[in-house]
Design a protein around this motif. Structure first.
Motif, PDB file in Angstrom:
ATOM      1  N   ASP A  41      16.919 -50.770 -42.935  1.00 40.60           N
ATOM      2  CA  ASP A  41      16.081 -48.904 -42.167  1.00 40.60           C
ATOM      3  C   ASP A  41      16.758 -48.489 -41.095  1.00 40.60           C
ATOM      4  O   ASP A  41      16.546 -48.024 -40.240  1.00 40.60           O
ATOM      5  N   ALA A  42      16.655 -50.126 -39.840  1.00 39.80           N
ATOM      6  CA  ALA A  42      17.262 -50.267 -38.509  1.00 39.80           C
ATOM      7  C   ALA A  42      18.292 -49.014 -37.929  1.00 39.80           C
ATOM      8  O   ALA A  42      19.151 -48.371 -37.130  1.00 39.80           O
ATOM      9  N   GLU A  43      19.574 -49.738 -38.889  1.00 34.03           N
ATOM     10  CA  GLU A  43      20.529 -48.877 -38.724  1.00 34.03           C
ATOM     11  C   GLU A  43      20.834 -47.343 -39.681  1.00 34.03           C
ATOM     12  O   GLU A  43      21.462 -46.873 -38.668  1.00 34.03           O
ATOM     13  N   ARG A  44      19.568 -46.732 -40.976  1.00 36.36           N
ATOM     14  CA  ARG A  44      20.119 -45.737 -41.185  1.00 36.36           C
ATOM     15  C   ARG A  44      18.945 -44.433 -39.730  1.00 36.36           C
ATOM     16  O   ARG A  44      19.124 -43.602 -39.359  1.00 36.36           O
ATOM     17  N   GLU A  45      17.907 -45.671 -39.220  1.00 34.30           N
ATOM     18  CA  GLU A  45      17.045 -44.729 -37.854  1.00 34.30           C
ATOM     19  C   GLU A  45      18.076 -44.950 -36.916  1.00 34.30           C
ATOM     20  O   GLU A  45      18.156 -43.199 -36.268  1.00 34.30           O
ATOM     21  N   LYS A  46      19.422 -45.190 -36.534  1.00 36.11           N
ATOM     22  CA  LYS A  46      19.906 -45.277 -35.390  1.00 36.11           C
ATOM     23  C   LYS A  46      20.675 -44.074 -35.778  1.00 36.11           C
ATOM     24  O   LYS A  46      21.147 -43.244 -35.017  1.00 36.11           O
ATOM     25  N   ALA A  47      21.287 -44.505 -37.378  1.00 41.07           N
ATOM     26  CA  ALA A  47      22.496 -43.111 -37.084  1.00 41.07           C
ATOM     27  C   ALA A  47      21.427 -41.501 -37.282  1.00 41.07           C
ATOM     28  O   ALA A  47      22.528 -40.370 -36.802  1.00 41.07           O
ATOM     29  N   TYR A  48      20.235 -41.526 -37.637  1.00 43.88           N
ATOM     30  CA  TYR A  48      19.155 -40.274 -37.854  1.00 43.88           C
ATOM     31  C   TYR A  48      19.653 -39.713 -35.939  1.00 43.88           C
ATOM     32  O   TYR A  48      19.931 -38.746 -35.583  1.00 43.88           O
ATOM     33  N   LYS A  49      19.446 -40.748 -35.289  1.00 41.52           N
ATOM     34  CA  LYS A  49      19.062 -40.389 -33.570  1.00 41.52           C
ATOM     35  C   LYS A  49      19.956 -39.366 -32.782  1.00 41.52           C
ATOM     36  O   LYS A  49      21.011 -39.196 -32.587  1.00 41.52           O
ATOM     37  N   GLU A  50      21.692 -40.696 -33.227  1.00 42.81           N
ATOM     38  CA  GLU A  50      22.392 -40.144 -32.796  1.00 42.81           C
ATOM     39  C   GLU A  50      22.953 -38.711 -33.443  1.00 42.81           C
ATOM     40  O   GLU A  50      24.184 -37.899 -33.075  1.00 42.81           O
ATOM     41  N   THR A  51      22.210 -38.351 -35.016  1.00 42.07           N
ATOM     42  CA  THR A  51      22.883 -37.255 -35.346  1.00 42.07           C
ATOM     43  C   THR A  51      21.940 -36.271 -34.549  1.00 42.07           C
ATOM     44  O   THR A  51      22.797 -35.208 -34.404  1.00 42.07           O
ATOM     45  N   LEU A  52      21.369 -36.503 -34.698  1.00 39.08           N
ATOM     46  CA  LEU A  52      20.611 -35.605 -33.949  1.00 39.08           C
ATOM     47  C   LEU A  52      20.628 -35.001 -31.847  1.00 39.08           C
ATOM     48  O   LEU A  52      20.406 -33.895 -31.713  1.00 39.08           O
ATOM     49  N   LYS A  53      21.672 -36.413 -31.714  1.00 35.61           N
ATOM     50  CA  LYS A  53      21.919 -36.108 -29.992  1.00 35.61           C
ATOM     51  C   LYS A  53      23.583 -34.832 -30.588  1.00 35.61           C
ATOM     52  O   LYS A  53      23.312 -34.602 -29.246  1.00 35.61           O
ATOM     53  N   LYS A  54      23.794 -35.192 -31.666  1.00 32.13           N
ATOM     54  CA  LYS A  54      25.130 -33.760 -32.016  1.00 32.13           C
ATOM     55  C   LYS A  54      24.461 -32.605 -31.918  1.00 32.13           C
ATOM     56  O   LYS A  54      25.842 -31.837 -32.131  1.00 32.13           O
ATOM     57  N   ILE A  55      23.497 -32.146 -32.265  1.00 31.74           N
ATOM     58  CA  ILE A  55      23.026 -30.931 -32.504  1.00 31.74           C
ATOM     59  C   ILE A  55      22.884 -29.947 -31.107  1.00 31.74           C
ATOM     60  O   ILE A  55      22.879 -30.599 -30.004  1.00 31.74           O
ATOM     61  N   PRO A  56      23.578 -29.033 -31.153  1.00 31.58           N
ATOM     62  CA  PRO A  56      24.161 -28.533 -29.771  1.00 31.58           C
ATOM     63  C   PRO A  56      22.705 -27.367 -29.286  1.00 31.58           C
ATOM     64  O   PRO A  56      21.173 -27.988 -29.660  1.00 31.58           O
ATOM     65  N   ASP A  57      22.371 -27.756 -28.039  1.00 30.53           N
ATOM     66  CA  ASP A  57      21.032 -27.005 -27.471  1.00 30.53           C
ATOM     67  C   ASP A  57      20.968 -25.354 -28.177  1.00 30.53           C
ATOM     68  O   ASP A  57      22.380 -24.396 -28.390  1.00 30.53           O
ATOM     69  N   ALA A  58      19.922 -25.162 -28.123  1.00 25.81           N
ATOM     70  CA  ALA A  58      19.711 -23.419 -28.203  1.00 25.81           C
ATOM     71  C   ALA A  58      20.241 -22.536 -27.373  1.00 25.81           C
ATOM     72  O   ALA A  58      19.948 -23.184 -26.059  1.00 25.81           O
TER      73      ALA A  58
END
Length: 98
Positions: A41-58
């Motif tokens: 779960d901790a690894e999955r949460e970390k991967a999720y947060k890293e993915t959110l950082k890759k989303i470009p700004d609007a």
């Protein structure tokens, strides 16, 4: 006889109240997670947060009708004051305090 009537009235009134409060536990106790599940779960949460950082700004909103609008109306020039109204106002000189 009065005691019997009072007991009957209380029993009739207590029935619906008791019916609204069930003593059944509908939620089953869930087993706790193992150390491996917690790590996953901790690894999955970390991967999720890293993915959110890759989303470009609007970007700024695109206005398709922006070119169709006319320029904003120009403000009319303020009327010039005449010499009579531009004279300084007379003030009262005195020593009395207000």
């Amino acid at each position: 006889m009065k005691l019997f009537r009072m007991a009957a009235v209380l029993a009739v009134l207590a029935g619906p109240v008791y019916a609204q409060m069930p003593n059944i536990n509908l939620m089953q106790d869930a087993p706790s997670k193992s150390a491996e599940e917690k790590a996953a779960d901790a690894e999955r949460e970390k991967a999720y947060k890293e993915t959110l950082k890759k989303i470009p700004d609007a970007k700024a909103a695109n206005d398709p009708w922006g070119g169709m609008r006319a320029d904003p109306p120009k403000q009319p020039a303020a009327p010039k004051a005449s010499a009579a109204t531009s004279a300084p106002k007379k003030t009262k000189n005195g020593t009395a305090a207000n």
